[in-house]
Design an enzyme around this catalytic site. Structure first.
Site, mmCIF file in Angstrom:
data_model
loop_
_atom_site.group_PDB
_atom_site.id
_atom_site.type_symbol
_atom_site.label_atom_id
_atom_site.label_comp_id
_atom_site.label_asym_id
_atom_site.label_seq_id
_atom_site.Cartn_x
_atom_site.Cartn_y
_atom_site.Cartn_z
ATOM 1 N N HIS A 42 -3.569 -3.955 -5.415
ATOM 2 C CA HIS A 42 -3.834 -3.478 -4.048
ATOM 3 C C HIS A 42 -5.275 -3.766 -3.632
ATOM 4 O O HIS A 42 -6.217 -3.198 -4.184
ATOM 5 C CB HIS A 42 -3.530 -1.969 -3.983
ATOM 6 C CG HIS A 42 -3.647 -1.405 -2.612
ATOM 7 N ND1 HIS A 42 -4.164 -0.158 -2.353
ATOM 8 C CD2 HIS A 42 -3.307 -1.907 -1.404
ATOM 9 C CE1 HIS A 42 -4.135 0.074 -1.052
ATOM 10 N NE2 HIS A 42 -3.626 -0.973 -0.460
ATOM 11 N N ASN A 50 -5.787 5.621 -1.010
ATOM 12 C CA ASN A 50 -5.080 6.152 0.162
ATOM 13 C C ASN A 50 -4.645 7.599 -0.037
ATOM 14 O O ASN A 50 -4.483 8.342 0.933
ATOM 15 C CB ASN A 50 -3.878 5.272 0.518
ATOM 16 C CG ASN A 50 -4.310 4.005 1.248
ATOM 17 O OD1 ASN A 50 -5.366 3.972 1.865
ATOM 18 N ND2 ASN A 50 -3.499 2.959 1.163
ATOM 19 N N SER A 52 0.838 -1.201 0.000
ATOM 20 C CA SER A 52 0.000 0.000 0.000
ATOM 21 C C SER A 52 0.870 1.247 0.000
ATOM 22 O O SER A 52 0.351 2.355 -0.032
ATOM 23 C CB SER A 52 -0.905 0.005 1.236
ATOM 24 O OG SER A 52 -0.135 -0.130 2.405
ATOM 25 N N GLU A 100 -7.073 -2.025 -6.675
ATOM 26 C CA GLU A 100 -6.355 -1.060 -7.514
ATOM 27 C C GLU A 100 -5.275 -1.828 -8.276
ATOM 28 O O GLU A 100 -4.490 -2.562 -7.660
ATOM 29 C CB GLU A 100 -5.705 0.021 -6.646
ATOM 30 C CG GLU A 100 -6.718 0.966 -6.014
ATOM 31 C CD GLU A 100 -6.079 2.003 -5.093
ATOM 32 O OE1 GLU A 100 -6.464 3.179 -5.160
ATOM 33 O OE2 GLU A 100 -5.191 1.640 -4.294
HETATM 34 N N1 3HC Z 1 -18.920 -14.120 5.047
HETATM 35 C C1 3HC Z 1 -19.729 -13.647 4.095
HETATM 36 N N2 3HC Z 1 -20.326 -12.435 4.147
HETATM 37 C C2 3HC Z 1 -20.111 -11.714 5.250
HETATM 38 C C3 3HC Z 1 -19.297 -12.145 6.303
HETATM 39 C C4 3HC Z 1 -18.700 -13.419 6.179
HETATM 40 N N3 3HC Z 1 -17.927 -13.901 7.132
HETATM 41 N N4 3HC Z 1 -19.249 -11.183 7.244
HETATM 42 C C5 3HC Z 1 -20.016 -10.188 6.802
HETATM 43 N N5 3HC Z 1 -20.544 -10.510 5.616
HETATM 44 C C6 3HC Z 1 -21.453 -9.707 4.813
HETATM 45 C C7 3HC Z 1 -22.705 -9.424 5.615
HETATM 46 O O1 3HC Z 1 -23.641 -10.473 5.511
HETATM 47 C C8 3HC Z 1 -23.211 -8.157 4.978
HETATM 48 O O2 3HC Z 1 -23.830 -8.441 3.750
HETATM 49 P P1 3HC Z 1 -25.149 -7.639 3.271
HETATM 50 O O3 3HC Z 1 -24.683 -6.217 3.071
HETATM 51 O O4 3HC Z 1 -25.526 -8.320 2.005
HETATM 52 O O5 3HC Z 1 -26.120 -7.794 4.393
HETATM 53 C C9 3HC Z 1 -21.901 -7.416 4.659
HETATM 54 O O6 3HC Z 1 -20.890 -8.423 4.561
HETATM 55 C C10 3HC Z 1 -21.515 -6.426 5.760
HETATM 56 O O7 3HC Z 1 -21.382 -7.156 6.980
HETATM 57 P P2 3HC Z 1 -21.819 -6.608 8.421
HETATM 58 O O8 3HC Z 1 -23.220 -6.123 8.359
HETATM 59 O O9 3HC Z 1 -21.514 -7.627 9.458
HETATM 60 O O10 3HC Z 1 -20.796 -5.529 8.733
HETATM 61 P P3 3HC Z 1 -20.886 -4.013 8.453
HETATM 62 O O11 3HC Z 1 -22.110 -3.616 7.736
HETATM 63 O O12 3HC Z 1 -20.546 -3.413 9.750
HETATM 64 O O13 3HC Z 1 -19.656 -3.862 7.433
HETATM 65 C C11 3HC Z 1 -17.429 -3.531 6.830
HETATM 66 C C12 3HC Z 1 -18.370 -4.248 7.770
HETATM 67 C C13 3HC Z 1 -17.578 -4.108 5.422
HETATM 68 C C14 3HC Z 1 -16.007 -3.754 7.338
HETATM 69 C C15 3HC Z 1 -17.811 -2.025 6.829
HETATM 70 O O14 3HC Z 1 -17.810 -1.541 8.161
HETATM 71 C C16 3HC Z 1 -16.883 -1.198 6.016
HETATM 72 O O15 3HC Z 1 -16.980 -1.168 4.780
HETATM 73 N N6 3HC Z 1 -15.953 -0.476 6.685
HETATM 74 C C17 3HC Z 1 -14.958 0.327 6.023
HETATM 75 C C18 3HC Z 1 -13.816 -0.560 5.619
HETATM 76 C C19 3HC Z 1 -12.792 0.183 4.820
HETATM 77 O O16 3HC Z 1 -12.868 1.385 4.591
HETATM 78 N N7 3HC Z 1 -11.792 -0.576 4.394
HETATM 79 C C20 3HC Z 1 -10.698 -0.035 3.639
HETATM 80 C C21 3HC Z 1 -9.593 0.323 4.567
HETATM 81 S S1 3HC Z 1 -8.250 1.052 3.699
HETATM 82 C C22 3HC Z 1 -7.381 -0.261 3.145
HETATM 83 O O17 3HC Z 1 -7.677 -1.394 3.360
HETATM 84 C C23 3HC Z 1 -6.198 0.088 2.343
HETATM 85 C C24 3HC Z 1 -4.917 -0.134 3.071
HETATM 86 O O18 3HC Z 1 -3.870 0.125 2.174
HETATM 87 C C25 3HC Z 1 -4.750 0.705 4.304
#
Ligand code: 3HC
Length: 288
Positions: free
Chosen positions: A141, A191, A120, A153
């Site tokens: 990424h 990012n 990243s 990405e």
């Molecule tokens: N298996 C299958 N599906 C699953 C699952 C599993 N174990 N766990 C969750 N899901 C599904 C759920 O069923 C739900 O599906 P639906 O929308 O169809 O109902 C969906 O995934 C969302 O699950 P939850 O309702 O339990 O959880 P949230 O709604 O709280 O979402 C999250 C969790 C997806 C992590 C959300 O909070 C999110 O998008 N957060 C932001 C994450 C983010 O910004 N990530 C990027 C970080 S930056 C990065 O990574 C780059 C690096 O370089 C730093």
């Protein structure tokens, strides 16, 4: 070049295990390598746990879970990557460690195999130049949590060939992801925009804009973000964000990328986020 049928993944940490999982779910024969058996067992356990939760939520069938697990082989030996058409590296963000890993991979894979890095923060052109295949090297990424986030990405080094780029875009799509083309500049696209936003939230908090909870709630409910900035910082890791911010600041020399003093102090105090039980919020007793 062979079509990608067998995938190698270097590293079975948070990102590597997620990449191995989505590839195996998409039907790829997936070989994931870790430096020791304990780390490998942890990573494979994480995949099993994610799939089991998916079954419990009705998102994954027992058959799909079994098929995914059957598609994954864990190893600690580079020789086992010999048949890989593509190797995605997701190890520590350390240039020397990555170069060393590529040397080991290149000693065993075919000359036409593609190498990609999930870095990243590091320069894709520099990583490509450290290999014997700068035209068959690119950035790939993924976002955390890999099985749930749709984005990948795809980053071209100056040297990446059109064919390599085409194959990686197709590979990301075959994983069920929605890839975008990002430049080989620190932060790529996401990012580059996300990190200054997170740093700004910390600066604003330091200046008394509001409580952590209210700032988070503001961005969640006011802008529809799935997580407010402090929950997201804890989720991504204060250490990771600090590291990426410094690399961006070194390259662009713009104040927007300078990590605020509080971030550094949290890092020094070991409050790096969810993974260590404490960041902006306390996660003691919270699993995952
Ligand atoms: N298996 C299958 N599906 C699953 C699952 C599993 N174990 N766990 C969750 N899901 C599904 C759920 O069923 C739900 O599906 P639906 O929308 O169809 O109902 C969906 O995934 C969302 O699950 P939850 O309702 O339990 O959880 P949230 O709604 O709280 O979402 C999250 C969790 C997806 C992590 C959300 O909070 C999110 O998008 N957060 C932001 C994450 C983010 O910004 N990530 C990027 C970080 S930056 C990065 O990574 C780059 C690096 O370089 C730093």
């Amino acid at each position: 070049m062979h079509e990608v049928k067998t995938l190698g993944v270097l590293g079975c940490g948070l990102m590597g295990s997620g990449i191995a999982q989505v590839a195996a779910q998409a039907g790829y024969r997936t070989i994931v390598l870790e430096v020791d058996q304990a780390l490998l067992d942890d990573g494979l356990g994480r995949i099993e746990q994610f799939l089991s939760k998916g079954v419990a939520r009705g998102k994954v069938t027992e058959d799909a879970k079994a098929a995914t697990i059957a598609n994954i082989t864990g190893t600690t030996r580079y020789e086992d990557l010999k048949a890989c058409d593509l190797v995605v590296e997701a190890i520590v963000e350390n240039l020397d460690a990555k170069k060393d890993a590529y040397r080991h991979v290149e000693a065993v894979v075919r000359a036409d195999a593609i190498l990609a890095s999930n870095t990243s923060s590091l320069c894709i052109t520099e990583l490509a130049a450290s290999t014997t295949r700068p035209d068959r090297f690119a950035g790939l990424h993924f976002f955390n949590p890999v099985p749930l986030m749709k984005l990948v990405e795809v980053i071209r080094a100056l040297t990446t060939s059109d064919e390599t780029h085409r194959r990686l875009m197709a590979f990301a799509q075959a994983l069920g992801k929605d890839p975008i083309v990002a430049p080989d500049r620190p932060g790529f696209i996401v990012n580059r925009l996300l990190v200054p936003y997170l740093l700004d939230a910390v600066r604003a908090y330091e200046h008394g804009l509001g409580s952590l909870e209210d700032i988070d709630k503001g961005m969640k409910l006011g802008c529809g973000h799935p997580m407010g900035p402090f929950t997201l910082l804890d989720f991504v890791g204060i250490d990771t964000t600090y590291y990426i911010a410094n690399i961006m600041h070194d390259e662009f020399r713009e104040p927007a990328y300078a990590p605020p003093p509080l971030l550094k102090r949290m890092l020094l105090a070991g409050r790096v986020g969810r993974k260590k039980g404490r960041g902006f919020y306390d996660y003691e007793g919270v699993k995952g």
